[in-house]
Enzyme design. Structure first.
Site, short mmCIF file in Angstrom:
data_model
loop_
_atom_site.label_atom_id
_atom_site.label_comp_id
_atom_site.label_asym_id
_atom_site.label_seq_id
_atom_site.Cartn_x
_atom_site.Cartn_y
_atom_site.Cartn_z
N SER A 25 -16.82 4.39 15.30
CA SER A 25 -16.50 3.07 15.79
C SER A 25 -15.82 2.14 14.81
O SER A 25 -14.82 1.56 15.12
CB SER A 25 -17.75 2.42 16.36
OG SER A 25 -18.01 2.98 17.62
N TYR A 58 -21.07 0.57 15.36
CA TYR A 58 -21.75 1.06 14.17
C TYR A 58 -20.72 1.35 13.10
O TYR A 58 -19.54 1.55 13.37
CB TYR A 58 -22.60 2.30 14.48
CG TYR A 58 -21.83 3.48 15.01
CD1 TYR A 58 -21.33 4.46 14.15
CD2 TYR A 58 -21.58 3.62 16.37
CE1 TYR A 58 -20.60 5.54 14.64
CE2 TYR A 58 -20.87 4.69 16.87
CZ TYR A 58 -20.38 5.65 15.99
OH TYR A 58 -19.67 6.71 16.48
#
EC number: 4.1.1.11
Length: 126
Positions: A25, A58
């Protein structure tokens, strides 16, 4: 009682790339992660200063020394290269430990170099 407190913050980081098809991410230069105590796979909150988007994702490790902030996968839809973002991580802190608790804050320039480190946010005055 535990309170969710700001643990670490990268202030005004610049998005260096977006990779829609990349797994993971948000890749962040390992030097920057270590500066504010954010760990690989730790949940982070990203606040886009340019467009007001706020999202949770994250952190994954980016190449040390690269000054990389790469929004990957679905997060790539929330930012453009060059956008200024604030990246925060939070931690549960027992109320009894609040007196000695300090977040790790790093303020960045347009090239994602740390220009200042703090353990608190200055008082905002009217």
């Amino acid at each position: 009682m535990q309170l969710n407190m700001l643990k670490g913050k990268l202030h005004q980081a610049r998005v260096t790339q977006t990779e829609l098809e990349y797994e993971g991410s948000c890749a962040i230069d390992l030097d920057l992660l270590e500066a504010v105590g954010i760990h690989e796979y730790e949940q982070i909150h990203v606040y886009n200063i340019e467009n007001g988007e706020r999202f949770v994702t994250y952190a994954i490790i980016g190449e040390r020394g690269s000054r990389m902030i790469s929004m990957n996968g679905a997060a790539a839809h929330k930012c453009n290269e060059g956008d200024r973002v604030i990246i925060c991580a939070y931690a549960g802190v027992p109320e009894s430990e609040l007196g000695e608790f300090q977040p790790r804050l790093a303020y960045l320039d347009a090239d994602n170099r740390i220009t200042q480190r703090r353990g608190s946010i200055p008082l905002q005055v009217a």
